[in-house]
Design a protein around this motif. Structure first.
Motif, short mmCIF file in Angstrom:
data_model
loop_
_atom_site.label_atom_id
_atom_site.label_comp_id
_atom_site.label_asym_id
_atom_site.label_seq_id
_atom_site.Cartn_x
_atom_site.Cartn_y
_atom_site.Cartn_z
N GLN A 9 5.52 0.91 12.57
CA GLN A 9 5.98 2.18 13.11
C GLN A 9 6.90 2.93 12.15
O GLN A 9 7.13 4.13 12.32
CB GLN A 9 6.74 1.95 14.43
CG GLN A 9 5.93 1.26 15.50
CD GLN A 9 6.77 0.87 16.70
OE1 GLN A 9 7.94 1.30 16.83
NE2 GLN A 9 6.20 0.06 17.59
N VAL A 10 7.44 2.22 11.17
CA VAL A 10 8.38 2.82 10.22
C VAL A 10 8.00 2.40 8.81
O VAL A 10 7.20 1.48 8.61
CB VAL A 10 9.84 2.39 10.52
CG1 VAL A 10 10.30 2.94 11.86
CG2 VAL A 10 9.96 0.87 10.50
N LEU A 11 8.59 3.04 7.81
CA LEU A 11 8.32 2.70 6.42
C LEU A 11 9.27 1.59 5.98
O LEU A 11 10.43 1.84 5.67
CB LEU A 11 8.48 3.95 5.53
CG LEU A 11 7.47 5.07 5.78
CD1 LEU A 11 7.81 6.28 4.90
CD2 LEU A 11 6.05 4.59 5.50
N THR A 12 8.76 0.36 5.98
CA THR A 12 9.59 -0.78 5.58
C THR A 12 9.14 -1.37 4.26
O THR A 12 9.84 -2.19 3.68
CB THR A 12 9.53 -1.89 6.65
OG1 THR A 12 8.18 -2.37 6.75
CG2 THR A 12 9.99 -1.35 8.01
N GLY A 13 7.95 -1.00 3.81
CA GLY A 13 7.43 -1.57 2.57
C GLY A 13 6.65 -2.84 2.78
O GLY A 13 6.19 -3.45 1.81
N SER A 14 6.49 -3.25 4.06
CA SER A 14 5.77 -4.49 4.33
C SER A 14 5.07 -4.36 5.68
O SER A 14 5.72 -4.31 6.71
CB SER A 14 6.74 -5.67 4.35
OG SER A 14 6.05 -6.89 4.53
N PRO A 15 3.74 -4.29 5.71
CA PRO A 15 3.03 -4.14 6.97
C PRO A 15 2.97 -5.43 7.77
O PRO A 15 3.26 -6.52 7.26
CB PRO A 15 1.63 -3.71 6.52
CG PRO A 15 1.47 -4.37 5.19
CD PRO A 15 2.84 -4.32 4.56
#
Length: 562
Positions: free
Chosen positions: A382-388
């Motif tokens: 849901q957010v840009l964390t750099g790790s799906p």
């Protein structure tokens, strides 16, 4: 042009190949492990699997652990675990019902070992809730003996390992436990304070929850295990969040030690004192934290001699942004974190690792590394964390000189993106290379067949104890070919929630003969074999001359019969 130059400089980097054979093999079980939103920590850590030869026909069968939901757990109506019998030709058949091993509980991991020295591999399944022990009665059937064996419990158990810690000839049992979980105390209201990067709300824990002490059980014979967790020193030193377990004689003193990967707490290295007790020396040995002195969220673990210097090193998988950790064994119970120098730090930072293994996947004589990956929070998408949430797995090729290179083109099987957890390793098709099975959370699993081309040679060794420790667990092997030495330990533990092939696998490169193979049995006796041919299965029964068989032959059948 640059690409061609790179291939010329590093030709092996273009060779290792894995292909997905799950559907073709007939493996259909889909994993269930809690709800899809992962509202509670007990729903996030997934299930494992195991390669072991339950029917003694010479090929590896497959046990796949399955979980449950809170609803099916209460009703004891979970989908159940599955046992697949290896039919040969790359095919498996579901024999769960006939074998009697389809426990419908909330399964996590598994371990296998011949607990009664009758020549058949018995099976332990770890659970959220009481673990389950099955005795192999032969003829394809198991009997559940948990209570009478003294192993009934009410823990959230994870990885386990059968090993002979007291060198008395029968297999004892180490069980790692995670947290003491009470769903009523982790309701929706309290979850408002549990947030992750970007402020996304996620499940709570493990920090703030009591850790569950690990368990050590001594095999007393007659199918009974005594809980020696407290007198052995294990219980008081292990109240962390245990996930991965590997047993190994790290200091070569003749006694098997235990390394435990813990989540968000220091990892443990239990040194076997040889008198029935253990001492945690992880801090002094340099393996409790990383080289910077930081705690890590350890998940999977393995031991192997990646630098071929005669002692066993450690590979540990960790949480996102921590990177995996490679500890080099420097001798005298001292390790160095060489992750950065080995080239393993940067490639693993954006992944969250679980099952892992040292194995010579290309048969060149050096141990490579496989890592299964997948996040714990579905909300990261849901957010840009750099790790799906769904991630690809990784393969690292050993280039020698303590350096590894990630192989980004390792076949179509390595492009699959799922939420991977437990991974087990073994040569299921008996073609002389190591294959991989990955259990993926709330999804279908992945059977990766090693289809690496090339002419490298190999040798597989199976050991059999004469009367006790029939699996030969703890036997140390040194192989010498072409002036190069390699070492292995007979041991099915390691990775995460897994049972791995008990047979020792050696890559030989271009060598067509083995100069010497020396075995040091758990009782200290030795056997030396000389001038063995490559590309064979060597079966060594303690004290007897070896048998050199074709790959795929049944080691339990002699020329004159069973």
């Amino acid at each position: 042009m640059i690409f061609l130059l790179l291939l010329f400089a590093f030709p092996a980097l273009a060779q290792v190949q894995f292909t997905d054979q799950t559907a073709a093999a007939g493996i259909t079980l889909k994993n269930t492990f809690g709800g899809l939103e992962k509202n509670y920590i007990v729903e996030a850590h997934g299930s494992g699997a195991g390669f072991f030869d339950y029917d003694n026909d010479g090929d590896l069968d497959l046990y796949v652990v399955n979980g449950a939901t809170f609803e099916t757990y209460r009703q004891k109506s979970g989908p159940g675990d599955a046992l697949y019998r290896n039919e040969g030709e790359g095919k498996f058949a579901d024999v769960t019902t006939a074998a009697g091993v389809g426990d419908p509980g909330w399964g996590t991991g598994c371990a296998a070992g011949d607990i009664d020295n009758d020549g058949d591999a018995d099976l332990l399944v770890t659970n959220y809730g009481s673990n389950t022990l099955y005795r192999n009665g032969g003829e394809g059937k198991f009997g559940e003996i948990t209570a009478e064996a003294g192993l009934a419990s009410d823990h959230f158990s994870t990885s386990a390992a059968f090993f002979d810690y007291d060198n008395d000839g029968d297999l004892d049992l180490y069980v790692a436990n995670y947290v003491t979980f009470d769903r009523a105390k982790v309701d929706a209201a309290s979850r408002r304070d549990c947030v992750y990067m970007g402020g996304v709300q996620v499940y709570c824990g493990p920090k703030g929850m009591p850790g569950a002490a690990d368990m050590l059980y001594r095999n007393e014979g007659e199918g009974y295990f005594a809980d020696v967790s407290k007198p052995s020193g294990i219980a008081g030193a292990s109240e962390y969040y245990g996930l991965g377990v590997v047993t190994e004689d790290f200091d070569q003193d003749g006694h098997m030690d235990v390394y435990v990967a813990d989540d968000e707490t220091p990892s443990l290295l239990f040194h076997n004192n040889g008198d029935g007790t253990f001492t945690d020396i992880a801090i002094l040995a340099g393996v409790a934290y990383n080289g910077e002195g930081d705690e890590q969220a350890g998940m999977g673990i393995d031991a192997g001699d990646f630098d071929n210097d005669g002692d066993m090193d450690i590979q540990k998988t960790n949480f996102f942004r921590e990177g995996d950790t490679l500890y080099r064994n420097d001798g005298n119970n001292s390790f160095s974190d060489i992750t950065v120098q080995a080239g393993l730090s940067a490639p693993t930072l954006n992944f969250l690792g679980w099952g892992t293994k040292f194995a010579d996947f290309d048969n060149d004589g050096d141990l490579d590394i496989f890592v299964a990956n997948g996040h714990v929070y579905p909300q990261v998408d849901q957010v840009l964390t750099g790790s799906p949430y769904r991630q690809r797995n990784q393969f690292f090729l050993n280039q020698g000189n303590s350096r590894f290179a990630e192989l980004l083109q390792a076949g179509p099987g390595m492009k699959i993106e799922k939420v991977s957890r437990g991974a087990c390793f073994g040569d299921y098709d008996n073609d002389g290379d190591t294959d991989v099975f990955v259990n993926n959370m709330n999804d279908t699993p992945t059977l990766l067949r090693n289809d690496t081309p090339g002419a490298n040679h190999r040798l597989t060794v199976q050991v059999i104890g004469a009367k006790v420790n029939r699996d030969g667990v703890g036997t140390r092997l040194q192989l010498v070919a072409g002036g190069k030495s390699q070492w292995r330990t007979i041991n099915s533990s390691g990775s995460y929630l897994a049972i791995n092939d008990l047979r020792a696998h050696f890559g030989l490169g271009n060598q067509t003969r083995v100069d010497r193979l020396e075995l040091t049995w758990p009782d200290g006796s030795t056997q030396t074999l000389r001038d063995l041919p490559a590309d064979k299965l060597v079966v060594v029964r303690q004290g007897d001359p070896p048998r050199v068989l074709e790959m795929g032959a049944n080691p339990h059948v002699s020329a004159s019969g069973p």
